[in-house]
Scaffold this active site. Structure first.
Site, short mmCIF file in Angstrom:
data_model
loop_
_atom_site.label_atom_id
_atom_site.label_comp_id
_atom_site.label_asym_id
_atom_site.label_seq_id
_atom_site.Cartn_x
_atom_site.Cartn_y
_atom_site.Cartn_z
N LYS A 1 15.92 14.03 -17.54
CA LYS A 1 15.57 12.18 -18.16
C LYS A 1 14.63 12.42 -19.73
O LYS A 1 13.65 13.29 -19.88
CB LYS A 1 15.59 11.49 -17.42
CG LYS A 1 13.81 11.55 -16.90
CD LYS A 1 12.97 10.50 -16.14
CE LYS A 1 11.57 11.32 -16.40
NZ LYS A 1 10.54 9.66 -15.09
N TYR B 1 13.39 13.45 -7.89
CA TYR B 1 13.71 12.95 -6.48
C TYR B 1 14.42 13.40 -5.26
O TYR B 1 14.20 13.42 -4.34
CB TYR B 1 13.14 11.54 -6.42
CG TYR B 1 11.81 10.93 -6.51
CD1 TYR B 1 10.80 11.16 -7.66
CD2 TYR B 1 10.90 10.22 -5.49
CE1 TYR B 1 9.44 11.21 -7.47
CE2 TYR B 1 9.46 9.64 -5.06
CZ TYR B 1 9.14 10.14 -6.97
OH TYR B 1 7.68 10.46 -6.94
N LEU B 2 15.61 13.57 -5.68
CA LEU B 2 16.61 14.22 -4.80
C LEU B 2 16.23 15.63 -4.49
O LEU B 2 17.31 15.49 -3.26
CB LEU B 2 18.20 14.32 -6.18
CG LEU B 2 18.50 12.79 -6.15
CD1 LEU B 2 20.00 12.64 -6.96
CD2 LEU B 2 18.97 11.62 -4.31
N HIS C 1 14.16 7.05 -9.74
CA HIS C 1 13.65 7.70 -9.08
C HIS C 1 14.27 6.98 -7.43
O HIS C 1 14.67 7.14 -6.84
CB HIS C 1 12.32 8.05 -8.85
CG HIS C 1 12.14 9.25 -9.86
ND1 HIS C 1 12.80 10.09 -10.19
CD2 HIS C 1 10.95 9.50 -10.84
CE1 HIS C 1 11.82 11.12 -11.53
NE2 HIS C 1 10.97 10.73 -11.67
N ARG D 1 10.23 1.72 3.57
CA ARG D 1 9.63 1.58 5.25
C ARG D 1 10.96 0.18 5.10
O ARG D 1 10.91 -0.50 4.87
CB ARG D 1 7.78 0.54 4.59
CG ARG D 1 7.79 -0.78 6.59
CD ARG D 1 6.29 -1.04 5.28
NE ARG D 1 5.40 -0.36 5.10
CZ ARG D 1 4.94 0.83 6.19
NH1 ARG D 1 4.98 0.66 7.75
NH2 ARG D 1 4.24 2.01 5.73
N TYR E 1 7.98 7.95 11.06
CA TYR E 1 7.63 7.51 12.53
C TYR E 1 8.01 6.03 12.13
O TYR E 1 8.51 5.55 11.44
CB TYR E 1 6.27 7.57 12.40
CG TYR E 1 5.71 6.82 11.30
CD1 TYR E 1 4.99 7.07 9.89
CD2 TYR E 1 5.08 5.49 10.91
CE1 TYR E 1 4.23 7.06 8.49
CE2 TYR E 1 3.98 5.06 10.13
CZ TYR E 1 4.20 5.37 8.60
OH TYR E 1 2.98 5.08 7.86
N ASP F 1 5.47 9.45 16.13
CA ASP F 1 4.90 9.95 15.13
C ASP F 1 6.15 11.46 14.89
O ASP F 1 5.47 12.70 16.00
CB ASP F 1 3.71 10.13 14.80
CG ASP F 1 3.47 11.05 13.78
OD1 ASP F 1 3.88 11.06 12.51
OD2 ASP F 1 1.71 10.77 12.92
N ARG G 1 -4.71 -2.08 -5.22
CA ARG G 1 -3.97 -2.39 -4.74
C ARG G 1 -2.55 -2.54 -5.76
O ARG G 1 -1.32 -2.52 -5.30
CB ARG G 1 -4.04 -2.59 -3.63
CG ARG G 1 -4.45 -2.32 -2.39
CD ARG G 1 -4.37 -3.48 -0.96
NE ARG G 1 -3.25 -3.61 -0.95
CZ ARG G 1 -2.09 -4.77 -0.49
NH1 ARG G 1 -3.28 -6.12 -0.83
NH2 ARG G 1 -1.22 -5.02 -0.25
C1 BG6 Z 1 8.24 11.73 -13.03
C2 BG6 Z 1 7.93 10.50 -13.90
O1 BG6 Z 1 9.64 11.46 -13.51
O2 BG6 Z 1 7.69 11.46 -11.90
C3 BG6 Z 1 6.06 10.36 -14.29
O3 BG6 Z 1 7.82 10.64 -15.73
C4 BG6 Z 1 5.89 10.49 -12.42
O4 BG6 Z 1 5.20 9.20 -14.71
C5 BG6 Z 1 6.41 11.67 -11.86
O5 BG6 Z 1 4.33 10.71 -12.49
C6 BG6 Z 1 6.27 11.68 -10.13
O6 BG6 Z 1 6.86 12.74 -9.91
P1 BG6 Z 1 5.91 13.30 -8.32
O7 BG6 Z 1 7.42 14.10 -7.92
O8 BG6 Z 1 4.56 13.43 -8.84
O9 BG6 Z 1 6.33 11.86 -7.33
#
Ligand code: BG6
Length: 449
Positions: A103, A134-135, A195, A298, A328, A348, A414
């Site tokens: 990206k 994330y995948l 993500h 969640r 959990y 858990d 928060r």
């Molecule tokens: C990246 C973003 O794609 O993902 C960042 O550009 C972010 O800003 C990061 O910090 C988060 O990735 P992870 O694996 O640390 O949760």
């Protein structure tokens, strides 16, 4: 850079647990090489091609197996020129050429489609791997298993039982040093459109007809197409300000526009218009410079109908992506002892305490292996990307024009104070005020009569 400088650069953060690892590192260095060149210079690319061809011959790789992987982690401005040079000079037809694309895939529907057209003119879809790390995360890869390999989760996975879903991303640091990049993108493009939406699509999609990559991606696309563009009323945006000795976003030295209105926090609710999910809000929340480092899903279930134990909290299923993978379920149990009151507690599965020989690879480690195995399951397909941009583009354009209210929050908090009211608006019931984890007292709990 010299070859030595390059090796130093790529290995400097590798931690060596033992002597055996030392040998492995030396072996790795011996098969690593560095070729420098210009992004858009044919001669540089021809040199690279020659180098690879020579290496393939020396290793006696038969022509049909001469596969090449090119990993393009590049600034958007040089992306297309590089892809063109690569195709012209280093593409191999006696094997597969695979290009991994990092990206940002554009800034909105139009720019992403444009990039897609230019890339599509050079490479076939099966040669392209759009990476979303994330995948590759363990818990994200686990979503399908939890849903489709368990009769009890599978049966309650719809609007009849689920009240709301929250996907949360919290980072305890600001944009320090990345302000230049971040300011152009903002939190929605940085982590939500990619993500968090990827996680959402795995949670919400229908069961694929098989575990083949195209079957999975077909279902992800279908569910994304059922999501309406995010409405302004379903949006809460914020930007952090300095607190506790930490600088605010606008004080970031790498930020050019000192009056920037770029959000560093966003909470957005989206709605999936299909039979399974109509009326169930999916709330995505993401922020920088918060009080915690956490990514989780969640799922909050509905109230028990005609409940005998009035006021007992709702059930929740939590998939914690990081830190410390865990699944959990929060549920109501009898308060141990003579009492007949309910006590909220949990089933858990914390990986660290449950599994003895746990070795979870880094997301990139797992995804690069997928590329080598030619498995596209955990990569984003072109139509998936387009569907994802459609959900966010109208909102992003309004954010870019500065038309949406932007609240502030202190570094390390928060998030915006409006957050609790925002999630309540979508039905999230935070009634577990006495619940503690991992140890829980029997006596100090709210009673439900
Ligand atoms: C990246 C973003 O794609 O993902 C960042 O550009 C972010 O800003 C990061 O910090 C988060 O990735 P992870 O694996 O640390 O949760």
């Amino acid at each position: 850079m010299s070859h030595e400088d390059y090796l130093k650069r790529v290995t400097q953060y590798i931690k060596l647990p033992n002597d055996e690892a030392k040998d492995q590192l030396e072996k790795f260095k011996s098969i690593t090489s560095y070729q420098s060149g210009l992004y858009d210079d044919d001669a540089s690319w021809q040199q690279l091609n020659q180098y690879i061809t020579q290496s393939e011959s020396e290793r006696n790789i038969p022509p049909g197996n001469r596969h090449r992987v090119f990993y393009m982690a590049l600034p958007p401005s040089v992306f297309v020129p590089v892809a063109k040079c690569l195709k012209k000079n280093a593409y191999i037809s006696e094997g597969q050429t695979r290009v991994v694309v990092e990206k940002p895939f554009g800034m909105d529907t139009e720019s992403s489609n444009q990039l897609g057209r230019e890339l599509g003119a050079l490479f076939r879809e099966e040669e392209i791997y759009r990476i979303d790390h994330y995948l590759g995360k363990e818990m994200v890869k686990n979503v399908m298993m939890v849903r489709f390999a368990n009769v009890f989760f599978n049966q309650i996975w719809d609007r009849k039982y689920i009240d709301n879903v929250q996907i949360t991303f919290k980072e305890p640091f600001g944009t320090e040093g990345r302000g230049g990049y971040f300011d152009e993108f903002g939190i929605v493009r940085d982590v939500m459109q990619n993500h968090l939406l990827q996680v959402l699509s795995l949670i919400a999609m229908e069961r694929p007809i098989s575990t083949e990559s195209e079957a999975i991606r077909n279902e992800k696309v279908k569910v994304l197409k059922c999501i309406a563009p995010i409405a302004v009323e379903d949006t809460l945006l914020g930007q952090y300000v300095g607190a506790n000795g930490k600088p605010g976003y606008l004080e970031d030295e790498t930020l050019k526009n000192k009056e920037s209105k770029t959000p560093t926090y966003a909470a957005l609710a989206c709605w999936i218009q299909n039979e399974r999910w109509e009326g169930v809000p999916f709330i995505m929340k993401a922020g920088k410079a918060l009080d915690d480092a956490k990514v989780e899903v969640r799922i909050q279930f509905r109230n028990v109908a005609g409940n005998l134990y009035k006021g007992s909290p709702r059930n929740e299923l939590v998939l914690r992506v990081q830190p410390g993978e865990a699944v959990y379920v929060k549920f109501n149990n009898k308060q141990p002892g003579l009492s007949y009151q309910t006590l909220q507690t949990d089933l858990d599965l914390s990986y660290q305490s449950r599994y003895s020989d746990l070795a979870i690879p880094d997301a990139y480690e797992s995804l690069i292996l997928d590329v080598l195995r030619n498995d596209h399951s955990n990569f984003v397909r072109d139509d998936e990307l387009e569907a994802a941009w459609k959900i966010f583009t109208p909102l992003l354009h309004r954010i870019d024009r500065g038309e949406l209210p932007l609240t502030t929050y202190p570094y390390g908090s928060r998030g915006p104070q409006e957050l609790d009211a925002f999630v309540r608006k979508y039905g999230y019931d935070r009634s577990d005020v006495h619940y503690t984890w991992p140890r829980q007292s029997v006596s100090q709990n709210k009673t439900h009569l």
